[in-house]
Design a protein around this motif. Structure first.
Motif, PDB file in Angstrom:
ATOM      1  N   MET A 113       0.825  -1.209   0.000  1.00 49.88           N
ATOM      2  CA  MET A 113       0.000   0.000   0.000  1.00 49.88           C
ATOM      3  C   MET A 113       0.859   1.258   0.000  1.00 49.88           C
ATOM      4  O   MET A 113       0.556   2.230  -0.703  1.00 49.88           O
ATOM      5  CB  MET A 113      -0.929   0.001   1.218  1.00 49.88           C
ATOM      6  N   SER A 114       1.921   1.246   0.779  1.00 59.56           N
ATOM      7  CA  SER A 114       2.805   2.412   0.838  1.00 59.56           C
ATOM      8  C   SER A 114       3.458   2.673  -0.512  1.00 59.56           C
ATOM      9  O   SER A 114       3.588   3.829  -0.941  1.00 59.56           O
ATOM     10  CB  SER A 114       3.882   2.200   1.911  1.00 59.56           C
ATOM     11  N   VAL A 115       3.849   1.602  -1.197  1.00 57.46           N
ATOM     12  CA  VAL A 115       4.457   1.750  -2.525  1.00 57.46           C
ATOM     13  C   VAL A 115       3.448   2.342  -3.506  1.00 57.46           C
ATOM     14  O   VAL A 115       3.768   3.257  -4.284  1.00 57.46           O
ATOM     15  CB  VAL A 115       4.981   0.393  -3.030  1.00 57.46           C
ATOM     16  N   ILE A 116       2.203   1.852  -3.472  1.00 56.34           N
ATOM     17  CA  ILE A 116       1.177   2.348  -4.396  1.00 56.34           C
ATOM     18  C   ILE A 116       0.847   3.805  -4.105  1.00 56.34           C
ATOM     19  O   ILE A 116       0.719   4.627  -5.025  1.00 56.34           O
ATOM     20  CB  ILE A 116      -0.086   1.472  -4.307  1.00 56.34           C
ATOM     21  N   VAL A 117       0.705   4.141  -2.826  1.00 59.15           N
ATOM     22  CA  VAL A 117       0.425   5.533  -2.453  1.00 59.15           C
ATOM     23  C   VAL A 117       1.565   6.440  -2.909  1.00 59.15           C
ATOM     24  O   VAL A 117       1.335   7.524  -3.464  1.00 59.15           O
ATOM     25  CB  VAL A 117       0.204   5.650  -0.932  1.00 59.15           C
ATOM     26  N   SER A 118       2.800   5.997  -2.697  1.00 65.23           N
ATOM     27  CA  SER A 118       3.959   6.802  -3.090  1.00 65.23           C
ATOM     28  C   SER A 118       4.027   6.966  -4.607  1.00 65.23           C
ATOM     29  O   SER A 118       4.311   8.063  -5.109  1.00 65.23           O
ATOM     30  CB  SER A 118       5.251   6.152  -2.579  1.00 65.23           C
ATOM     31  N   PHE A 119       3.757   5.883  -5.334  1.00 60.81           N
ATOM     32  CA  PHE A 119       3.799   5.957  -6.798  1.00 60.81           C
ATOM     33  C   PHE A 119       2.724   6.903  -7.322  1.00 60.81           C
ATOM     34  O   PHE A 119       2.977   7.713  -8.223  1.00 60.81           O
ATOM     35  CB  PHE A 119       3.618   4.563  -7.394  1.00 60.81           C
ATOM     36  N   SER A 120       1.521   6.803  -6.768  1.00 61.06           N
ATOM     37  CA  SER A 120       0.445   7.712  -7.175  1.00 61.06           C
ATOM     38  C   SER A 120       0.822   9.158  -6.886  1.00 61.06           C
ATOM     39  O   SER A 120       0.578  10.057  -7.699  1.00 61.06           O
ATOM     40  CB  SER A 120      -0.848   7.341  -6.441  1.00 61.06           C
ATOM     41  N   PHE A 121       1.440   9.384  -5.738  1.00 60.25           N
ATOM     42  CA  PHE A 121       1.867  10.731  -5.361  1.00 60.25           C
ATOM     43  C   PHE A 121       2.910  11.268  -6.342  1.00 60.25           C
ATOM     44  O   PHE A 121       2.824  12.418  -6.794  1.00 60.25           O
ATOM     45  CB  PHE A 121       2.433  10.706  -3.942  1.00 60.25           C
TER      46      PHE A 121
END
Length: 296
Positions: free
Chosen positions: A155-163
């Motif tokens: 989840m952290s990776v996906i949130v960071s990538f979206s950001f």
């Protein structure tokens, strides 16, 4: 559907030290436990999809403004591939919730005193998805819970990538619109519209960052460092709820054609007439005297 599900479930984001859960109060719901748990995982899926949709919107804007040849993929069968991104992302989030983050006896007993203290309710009144990531034992060693740890990491990776995508594409669009406004020789009306689109883009970049990416990142960061925010994690629930309502507002208030259309709709719903102002009350003494006819 996302907003309706959120209204029905009223999910509560809650973190304690290295524990992160999304709780749903079950005693006031008509559905049994299992359907509520499935709906909680669907809520996770919608949130994961929304992160991908935000990024996809900014990719489309960037390709449109830059006139990149990849924009053609949005007008052919290849658009299906773009649309699969939020769908697959949502499925990943939902499956991680229901498969990897189901309640465990250890997590439940660990959370019980904290939930009772913060919510004045026993944890058995809630169902949740999430759990412990790791524990520091008395001998100084660590016990890891890989299912939850893997979920939070993904989840952290996906949130960071979206950001990163939103910031990159938003910044590129910002610079290109600025350059177009500086060198364009179009009419004042066109320049005004470009400027409005520019400011709308700025706000629409800030809104998801401030209401979604930043709160989630801060919450995960505190949990990973063994400093869960406790009941203050519920702020994340509030910001997530605010996003769907706030996101379209920059377009309505900044871009003049949208603003005028919105005001016209408001006037149709609440028409304002001046008849009551111009007409004198029935018993009013301020009645104009009839004209005197001096002709014989």
């Amino acid at each position: 559907m996302y907003s309706t599900l959120e209204i029905f479930l009223v999910p509560i984001h809650y973190t304690v030290r290295t524990t992160s859960v999304v709780m749903v109060h079950v005693s006031d719901k008509l559905l049994p436990l299992l359907p509520l748990r499935i709906l909680n995982s669907v809520y996770w899926a919608f949130f994961g999809s929304s992160l991908a949709i935000f990024a996809l919107q900014f990719i489309y804007r960037y390709l449109t403004i830059s006139m990149n040849k990849m924009i053609k993929t949005f007008y052919s069968w290849k658009i299906v591939l773009w649309l699969l991104i939020p769908i697959v992302n949502g499925i990943i989030w939902g499956l991680m919730g229901i498969c990897l983050c189901r309640p465990t006896k250890e997590s439940t007993e660990y959370l019980r005193p904290y939930v009772l203290k913060d919510f004045k309710t026993d944890i058995d009144e809630f169902d949740y998805l999430g759990g412990l990531m790791y524990l520091k034992l008395n001998d100084g060693s660590f016990k890891f819970y890989f299912n939850t740890l893997l979920t939070i990491t993904v989840m952290s990776v996906i949130v960071s990538f979206s950001f990163v995508v939103i910031i990159f594409c938003g910044s590129k669009c910002y610079l290109m619109i600025s350059e177009m406004n500086a060198i364009t020789s179009s009419s004042a009306c066109s320049q005004k519209l470009q400027s409005q689109l520019f400011y709308a883009l700025v706000f629409q970049t800030l809104i998801p960052v401030l209401l979604l990416h930043f709160p989630i990142s801060v919450m995960f960061g505190f949990v990973l460092t063994d400093h869960g925010l406790g009941i203050y994690s519920s702020i994340v629930s509030i910001t997530i709820s605010l996003y769907p309502a706030i996101d379209p507002l920059p377009n309505f208030f900044i871009i003049s054609p949208y603003r005028k259309a919105a005001f016209r709709c408001i006037k149709r719903v609440h028409p304002m007439t001046d008849n009551s102002i111009n007409q004198a009350p029935p018993n009013s003494k301020n009645v104009a005297a009839p004209a005197i006819n001096n002709t014989v």
